[in-house]
Write a protein that holds these residues in place. Structure first.
Motif, PDB file in Angstrom:
ATOM      1  N   ARG A 181       0.587  -1.073   0.404  1.00 20.56           N
ATOM      2  CA  ARG A 181      -0.003   0.168   0.173  1.00 20.56           C
ATOM      3  C   ARG A 181       0.580   1.185  -0.456  1.00 20.56           C
ATOM      4  N   GLU A 182       1.787   0.976   0.784  1.00 24.47           N
ATOM      5  CA  GLU A 182       3.023   2.485   1.089  1.00 24.47           C
ATOM      6  C   GLU A 182       3.535   2.708  -0.737  1.00 24.47           C
ATOM      7  N   GLU A 183       3.950   1.363  -1.074  1.00 25.42           N
ATOM      8  CA  GLU A 183       4.980   1.932  -2.536  1.00 25.42           C
ATOM      9  C   GLU A 183       4.240   2.008  -3.476  1.00 25.42           C
ATOM     10  N   LEU A 184       1.900   1.528  -3.505  1.00 28.13           N
ATOM     11  CA  LEU A 184       1.508   2.573  -4.371  1.00 28.13           C
ATOM     12  C   LEU A 184       1.428   3.744  -4.416  1.00 28.13           C
ATOM     13  N   ALA A 185       0.772   3.730  -3.041  1.00 28.97           N
ATOM     14  CA  ALA A 185       1.007   5.454  -2.550  1.00 28.97           C
ATOM     15  C   ALA A 185       1.714   5.954  -2.647  1.00 28.97           C
ATOM     16  N   ALA A 186       3.372   5.792  -2.831  1.00 26.24           N
ATOM     17  CA  ALA A 186       4.162   6.587  -3.768  1.00 26.24           C
ATOM     18  C   ALA A 186       4.735   7.083  -4.955  1.00 26.24           C
ATOM     19  N   ARG A 187       3.723   6.164  -5.595  1.00 26.75           N
ATOM     20  CA  ARG A 187       3.445   5.980  -7.199  1.00 26.75           C
ATOM     21  C   ARG A 187       2.743   6.834  -7.894  1.00 26.75           C
ATOM     22  N   GLY A 188       1.844   6.960  -6.401  1.00 28.88           N
ATOM     23  CA  GLY A 188      -0.220   7.144  -6.726  1.00 28.88           C
ATOM     24  C   GLY A 188      -0.841   7.192  -7.676  1.00 28.88           C
ATOM     25  N   THR A 189      -0.717   5.097  -7.148  1.00 29.90           N
ATOM     26  CA  THR A 189      -1.869   4.544  -7.246  1.00 29.90           C
ATOM     27  C   THR A 189      -3.009   4.381  -6.011  1.00 29.90           C
ATOM     28  N   VAL A 190      -4.468   4.450  -6.411  1.00 27.04           N
ATOM     29  CA  VAL A 190      -4.764   3.287  -5.067  1.00 27.04           C
ATOM     30  C   VAL A 190      -5.577   2.410  -5.577  1.00 27.04           C
ATOM     31  N   VAL A 191      -5.546   1.331  -4.488  1.00 22.90           N
ATOM     32  CA  VAL A 191      -6.513  -0.171  -5.308  1.00 22.90           C
ATOM     33  C   VAL A 191      -7.759  -0.031  -4.472  1.00 22.90           C
ATOM     34  N   VAL A 192      -8.401  -0.527  -5.022  1.00 24.38           N
ATOM     35  CA  VAL A 192      -9.545  -0.561  -4.909  1.00 24.38           C
ATOM     36  C   VAL A 192      -9.879  -1.760  -5.187  1.00 24.38           C
ATOM     37  N   ASN A 193     -10.383  -2.586  -4.017  1.00 16.64           N
ATOM     38  CA  ASN A 193     -10.372  -4.078  -3.802  1.00 16.64           C
ATOM     39  C   ASN A 193     -12.233  -4.468  -4.156  1.00 16.64           C
ATOM     40  N   LEU A 194     -12.370  -5.311  -5.139  1.00 14.89           N
ATOM     41  CA  LEU A 194     -14.006  -5.592  -4.697  1.00 14.89           C
ATOM     42  C   LEU A 194     -14.633  -7.040  -4.876  1.00 14.89           C
ATOM     43  N   LEU A 195     -15.139  -7.282  -3.572  1.00 15.07           N
ATOM     44  CA  LEU A 195     -15.443  -8.406  -3.096  1.00 15.07           C
ATOM     45  C   LEU A 195     -17.397  -9.130  -3.593  1.00 15.07           C
ATOM     46  N   SER A 196     -17.396  -9.728  -3.697  1.00 14.36           N
ATOM     47  CA  SER A 196     -18.623 -10.074  -4.069  1.00 14.36           C
ATOM     48  C   SER A 196     -18.968 -11.601  -4.110  1.00 14.36           C
ATOM     49  N   SER A 197     -20.357 -12.524  -4.064  1.00 18.19           N
ATOM     50  CA  SER A 197     -20.674 -13.197  -4.828  1.00 18.19           C
ATOM     51  C   SER A 197     -20.275 -14.230  -5.773  1.00 18.19           C
ATOM     52  N   PRO A 198     -20.203 -14.845  -6.776  1.00 14.84           N
ATOM     53  CA  PRO A 198     -20.619 -15.639  -7.630  1.00 14.84           C
ATOM     54  C   PRO A 198     -21.589 -14.722  -8.515  1.00 14.84           C
ATOM     55  N   GLY A 199     -21.606 -14.122 -10.029  1.00 13.48           N
ATOM     56  CA  GLY A 199     -23.090 -13.715 -10.585  1.00 13.48           C
ATOM     57  C   GLY A 199     -24.078 -12.057  -9.707  1.00 13.48           C
ATOM     58  N   SER A 200     -22.525 -12.489  -8.863  1.00 15.96           N
ATOM     59  CA  SER A 200     -23.085 -10.844  -8.772  1.00 15.96           C
ATOM     60  C   SER A 200     -23.385  -9.023  -8.774  1.00 15.96           C
ATOM     61  N   GLY A 201     -22.841  -9.679 -10.141  1.00 19.81           N
ATOM     62  CA  GLY A 201     -22.849  -8.050 -11.406  1.00 19.81           C
ATOM     63  C   GLY A 201     -22.232  -7.518 -11.223  1.00 19.81           C
ATOM     64  N   LYS A 202     -21.002  -8.101 -10.195  1.00 18.46           N
ATOM     65  CA  LYS A 202     -19.613  -6.964 -10.415  1.00 18.46           C
ATOM     66  C   LYS A 202     -18.887  -6.636 -11.670  1.00 18.46           C
ATOM     67  N   THR A 203     -18.529  -7.286 -12.672  1.00 14.03           N
ATOM     68  CA  THR A 203     -17.874  -7.501 -13.593  1.00 14.03           C
ATOM     69  C   THR A 203     -18.859  -6.711 -14.799  1.00 14.03           C
ATOM     70  N   ALA A 204     -19.849  -6.530 -14.635  1.00 16.92           N
ATOM     71  CA  ALA A 204     -20.448  -5.794 -15.345  1.00 16.92           C
ATOM     72  C   ALA A 204     -20.459  -4.055 -14.694  1.00 16.92           C
TER      73      ALA A 204
END
Length: 279
Positions: A23-46
């Motif tokens: 997290r610190e390394e990515l922050a140093a390069r200006g990148t924020v990670v968004v972690n998406l969690l769900s059950s299969p078939g929730s529609g998160k890919t769409a």
């Protein structure tokens, strides 16, 4: 004197340490990670495809890494947004870990990416235990999954910094009770924001992107009552939480057997888009 060591908790503690470094390394390069969690078939890919398409249209530098057990279909779909996409095939592993994410980012993540969306394996149990170095953890649930989803998976929802309801266009048809769902979310995670979306009707598209951009700009994120102890109650790990948070799923899963002695993930594959076939 013999000392008993909880290997599961040790693995999770090691993961948390490496996630913090990432997290610190990515922050140093200006990148924020968004972690998406769900059950299969929730529609998160769409929904993610719609968010990435919007980001590209607005000139927001984004990328996506999507994890699946066996296929590269999600990467094919996400690549239509015209942004950098990477597919991770886990060969049956039910979650991503911080070391796995680091390995897949090395040599691939383009410079200047502001938001990296990670579409975790479709599963609300194991992925909830593993910090990936994200700055925003989002849990998604479709209206077809029932209002009691937060109560059945209290760790996943209890650690969420944002909750997204998908497929809201069919909520009436399936009898989804929004107020009951919100009440159940509040029971395990008081104060967390709940967004209603429908990728098919473009309802709420852009809200996830806006929340992620705000985090990248330094906005304070929601602090769940349930504190991370590097573990999830559902799969047998120790976890501190608010007394009011209900717990369930007492089965025990061991994750230690899927890592090599050096800590590297076993049999995890990566491919660029366009998709390549695997032997």
């Amino acid at each position: 004197m013999c000392r008993v060591v909880d290997l599961q908790q040790a693995v999770l503690a090691k993961n948390d340490e490496r996630a913090g470094t990432l997290r610190e390394e990515l922050a140093a390069r200006g990148t924020v990670v968004v972690n998406l969690l769900s059950s299969p078939g929730s529609g998160k890919t769409a929904l993610l495809e719609a968010e990435l398409t919007l980001a590209a249209a607005r000139g927001v530098p984004v990328a996506a890494l999507t994890a699946d057990l066996a296929t590269e279909h999600d990467a094919q779909r996400l690549s239509r947004a015209g942004v950098p996409v990477k597919q991770v095939l886990t060969d049956g592993l039910c979650h991503l870990e911080a070391d796995m994410l680091r390995g897949h980012l090395e040599g691939w993540l383009p410079d200047g990416v502001r938001l990296l969306f990670v579409e975790n394996v479709g599963n609300l149990v194991c992925p909830a235990s593993y910090d990936l170095g994200e700055s925003l953890r989002v849990v998604l649930a479709s209206v077809t999954e029932g209002e009691d989803k937060p109560l059945k998976y209290p760790t996943a929802f209890g650690l969420a910094q944002l909750v997204v309801v998908t497929k809201d266009d069919i909520a009436e048809a399936v009898g989804f009770d929004e107020e009951e769902f919100r009440a159940n979310v509040r029971q395990v995670n008081p104060g967390v924001e709940v967004l209603l979306t429908s990728a098919r009707r473009n309802q709420g598209v852009g809200l996830l992107l806006e929340r992620a951009e705000a985090v990248a700009e330094g906005a304070e994120v929601h602090r769940p009552v349930m504190a991370r102890a590097g573990a999830a109650a559902e799969d047998g790990h120790t976890h501190t939480h608010a007394p009011s948070a209900p717990l369930s799923h007492g089965s025990v899963h061991s994750h230690t057997g899927v890592r090599s002695p050096g800590g590297a993930p076993v049999q995890a594959h990566m491919s660029d888009v366009p998709v390549r076939s695997h032997p």
